[in-house]
Design a protein around this motif. Structure first.
Motif, PDB file in Angstrom:
ATOM      1  N   LYS A  73       6.428  12.328  -7.495  1.00 30.98           N
ATOM      2  CA  LYS A  73       5.582  12.024  -6.322  1.00 30.98           C
ATOM      3  C   LYS A  73       5.512  10.530  -6.029  1.00 30.98           C
ATOM      4  CE  LYS A  73       2.729  16.126  -7.230  1.00 30.98           C
ATOM      5  NZ  LYS A  73       1.356  16.692  -7.288  1.00 30.98           N
ATOM      6  N   ILE A  74       6.630   9.823  -6.266  1.00 38.35           N
ATOM      7  CA  ILE A  74       6.631   8.384  -6.010  1.00 38.35           C
ATOM      8  C   ILE A  74       6.551   8.072  -4.517  1.00 38.35           C
ATOM      9  CG2 ILE A  74       7.908   7.911  -8.129  1.00 38.35           C
ATOM     10  CD1 ILE A  74      10.417   7.483  -6.410  1.00 38.35           C
ATOM     11  N   ASP A  75       6.791   9.082  -3.677  1.00 38.95           N
ATOM     12  CA  ASP A  75       6.669   8.877  -2.242  1.00 38.95           C
ATOM     13  C   ASP A  75       5.216   8.744  -1.798  1.00 38.95           C
ATOM     14  OD1 ASP A  75       6.809  11.661  -3.119  1.00 38.95           O
ATOM     15  OD2 ASP A  75       6.369  12.179  -1.033  1.00 38.95           O
ATOM     16  N   LEU A  76       4.280   9.067  -2.684  1.00 45.01           N
ATOM     17  CA  LEU A  76       2.862   9.069  -2.317  1.00 45.01           C
ATOM     18  C   LEU A  76       2.108   7.831  -2.803  1.00 45.01           C
ATOM     19  CD1 LEU A  76       1.957  12.810  -3.067  1.00 45.01           C
ATOM     20  CD2 LEU A  76       2.684  11.782  -0.902  1.00 45.01           C
ATOM     21  N   VAL A  77       2.762   6.955  -3.579  1.00 43.27           N
ATOM     22  CA  VAL A  77       2.063   5.799  -4.148  1.00 43.27           C
ATOM     23  C   VAL A  77       2.919   4.546  -3.995  1.00 43.27           C
ATOM     24  CG1 VAL A  77       0.819   7.216  -5.839  1.00 43.27           C
ATOM     25  CG2 VAL A  77       3.027   6.229  -6.455  1.00 43.27           C
ATOM     26  N   ARG A  78       2.268   3.392  -4.178  1.00 41.45           N
ATOM     27  CA  ARG A  78       2.993   2.120  -4.127  1.00 41.45           C
ATOM     28  C   ARG A  78       3.819   1.940  -5.408  1.00 41.45           C
ATOM     29  NH1 ARG A  78      -0.028  -1.170  -7.379  1.00 41.45           N
ATOM     30  NH2 ARG A  78      -2.200  -0.523  -7.724  1.00 41.45           N
ATOM     31  N   LYS A  79       4.786   1.045  -5.348  1.00 44.72           N
ATOM     32  CA  LYS A  79       5.688   0.840  -6.477  1.00 44.72           C
ATOM     33  C   LYS A  79       4.947   0.377  -7.728  1.00 44.72           C
ATOM     34  CE  LYS A  79       9.875  -0.119  -3.800  1.00 44.72           C
ATOM     35  NZ  LYS A  79      10.954  -1.114  -3.518  1.00 44.72           N
ATOM     36  N   GLY A  80       3.887  -0.415  -7.547  1.00 46.81           N
ATOM     37  CA  GLY A  80       3.131  -0.883  -8.701  1.00 46.81           C
ATOM     38  C   GLY A  80       2.506   0.252  -9.488  1.00 46.81           C
ATOM     39  N   ARG A  81       2.046   1.292  -8.773  1.00 47.59           N
ATOM     40  CA  ARG A  81       1.453   2.446  -9.446  1.00 47.59           C
ATOM     41  C   ARG A  81       2.515   3.194 -10.259  1.00 47.59           C
ATOM     42  NH1 ARG A  81      -2.707   6.084  -8.195  1.00 47.59           N
ATOM     43  NH2 ARG A  81      -3.819   4.296  -7.324  1.00 47.59           N
ATOM     44  N   VAL A  82       3.708   3.321  -9.715  1.00 46.04           N
ATOM     45  CA  VAL A  82       4.795   3.972 -10.441  1.00 46.04           C
ATOM     46  C   VAL A  82       5.094   3.207 -11.728  1.00 46.04           C
ATOM     47  CG1 VAL A  82       7.223   4.658 -10.376  1.00 46.04           C
ATOM     48  CG2 VAL A  82       5.796   4.909  -8.331  1.00 46.04           C
ATOM     49  N   ALA A  83       5.147   1.891 -11.632  1.00 44.57           N
ATOM     50  CA  ALA A  83       5.408   1.062 -12.814  1.00 44.57           C
ATOM     51  C   ALA A  83       4.315   1.263 -13.864  1.00 44.57           C
ATOM     52  CB  ALA A  83       5.503  -0.411 -12.416  1.00 44.57           C
ATOM     53  N   GLU A  84       3.070   1.384 -13.429  1.00 47.12           N
ATOM     54  CA  GLU A  84       1.965   1.616 -14.366  1.00 47.12           C
ATOM     55  C   GLU A  84       2.157   2.919 -15.133  1.00 47.12           C
ATOM     56  OE1 GLU A  84      -1.580   1.544 -12.073  1.00 47.12           O
ATOM     57  OE2 GLU A  84      -1.446  -0.587 -11.581  1.00 47.12           O
ATOM     58  N   ARG A  85       2.564   3.976 -14.414  1.00 49.16           N
ATOM     59  CA  ARG A  85       2.775   5.263 -15.082  1.00 49.16           C
ATOM     60  C   ARG A  85       3.906   5.166 -16.096  1.00 49.16           C
ATOM     61  NH1 ARG A  85      -0.943   5.727 -11.994  1.00 49.16           N
ATOM     62  NH2 ARG A  85      -1.728   4.644 -13.803  1.00 49.16           N
ATOM     63  N   LEU A  86       4.978   4.457 -15.742  1.00 51.15           N
ATOM     64  CA  LEU A  86       6.105   4.312 -16.659  1.00 51.15           C
ATOM     65  C   LEU A  86       5.701   3.534 -17.907  1.00 51.15           C
ATOM     66  CD1 LEU A  86       8.892   3.554 -14.031  1.00 51.15           C
ATOM     67  CD2 LEU A  86       8.725   5.612 -15.450  1.00 51.15           C
TER      68      LEU A  86
END
Length: 296
Positions: free
Chosen positions: A126-139
């Motif tokens: 669901k990376i289409d629903l959040v900013r890139k910084g949030r994706v990095a946080e999850r990783l």
């Protein structure tokens, strides 16, 4: 060629079924916004015949792992654990829109207990629903598990799915294909029909009612070469739920029938007469014998 079974696991509603549909390239698992949509282990099959190395990836859709409150919940969790034991490698799906929680950590512990962390590909979906910084946080949150690979994707848009395939193929054992080329799923027609009807119900029903619904295909007959006559029973736990499923003047059931019939016509390439009946099976989720009788 490389071929093997890949268990797709994660908490409820993280997008496992949508991910499988995206990887296979067609719909093999029903989807909805409601948790616990998947109840039956569904296989989606991706066969790769071009490129440097042919491969067949058999994706095993699983129910969302959760704290069970009923016999049905316990049965769904047992399906997940059994699938983990059968798999050659794993896709562990996290939701980019939320933080890593206790449920995610429990699943990670089960995967680590297999003794094969290098065979786990962690998906942040669901990376289409959040900013890139949030994706990095999850990783970063998930990185301490030290799994084999970490891939951000949008199962809905297809972003990142090619990389998922690229991570899976080298992790599969060598051997003959399990299914003929062109096979997308081994799901029986009776299951496909019942799940299609349930998907349409999930989209329309509210509150606790969707979790109380079970659907069983009673018969599929072909009185003519271009016509299928299909009988389906929809089970609920209480008489009050029966009225909700039917709807005022039959409105809900009629809409479900129309939408399900349209999809089944495309699948079977025939005209479809769909007969839907709603029945009450009191508290069926709480009794293992009733769960088995309903095909779950």
């Amino acid at each position: 060629m490389r071929t093997g079974f890949v268990a797709v696991v994660g908490r409820p509603n993280v997008g496992k079924s949508t991910l499988i549909n995206g990887l296979v390239g067609r719909k093999v698992s029903i989807t909805s916004r409601r948790p616990q949509t998947t109840r039956l282990p569904t296989r989606g099959i991706l066969t790769i015949e071009d490129g440097d190395e042919p491969a067949q990836i058999v994706l095993l859709d699983t129910p969302g792992l959760h704290r069970p409150r009923t016999a049905l919940g316990e049965r769904l969790n047992s399906v997940v654990y059994r699938t983990l034991n059968e798999a050659d490698c794993f896709l562990f799906v996290l939701d980019a829109t939320g933080r890593v929680g206790p449920g995610d950590r429990r699943i990670a512990e089960h995967l680590l207990d297999t003794g094969r962390p290098e065979m786990v590909v962690l998906i942040v979906n669901k990376i289409d629903l959040v900013r890139k910084g949030r994706v990095a946080e999850r990783l970063v949150e998930a990185s301490h598990w030290d799994f084999g690979a970490y891939v951000p994707v949008s199962a809905l848009t297809g972003d990142g799915l090619e990389r998922v395939v690229g991570e899976l193929v080298p992790r599969l054992p060598e051997g003959p294909a399990h299914y003929p080329p062109g096979t997308a799923t081994d799901q029986p027609d009776e299951v496909l029909v019942a799940e299609t009807v349930r998907e349409k119900l999930l989209a329309l029903l509210r509150e606790e009612v969707p979790h109380s619904v079970a659907v069983r295909t009673e018969s599929i007959e072909a009185p003519k070469s271009d016509l299928l006559r299909i009988s389906v029973s929809v089970y609920v736990e209480r008489p009050s739920q029966k009225g909700i499923v039917i709807g005022a003047g039959g409105s809900v059931l009629r809409q479900v029938g129309t939408e399900a019939r349209r999809e089944l016509v495309r699948h079977f390439s025939r005209r479809v007469f769909l007969d839907l009946r709603v029945k009450v099976e009191k508290d069926w989720q709480r009794y293992p014998d009733r769960i088995r009788r309903l095909g779950l």
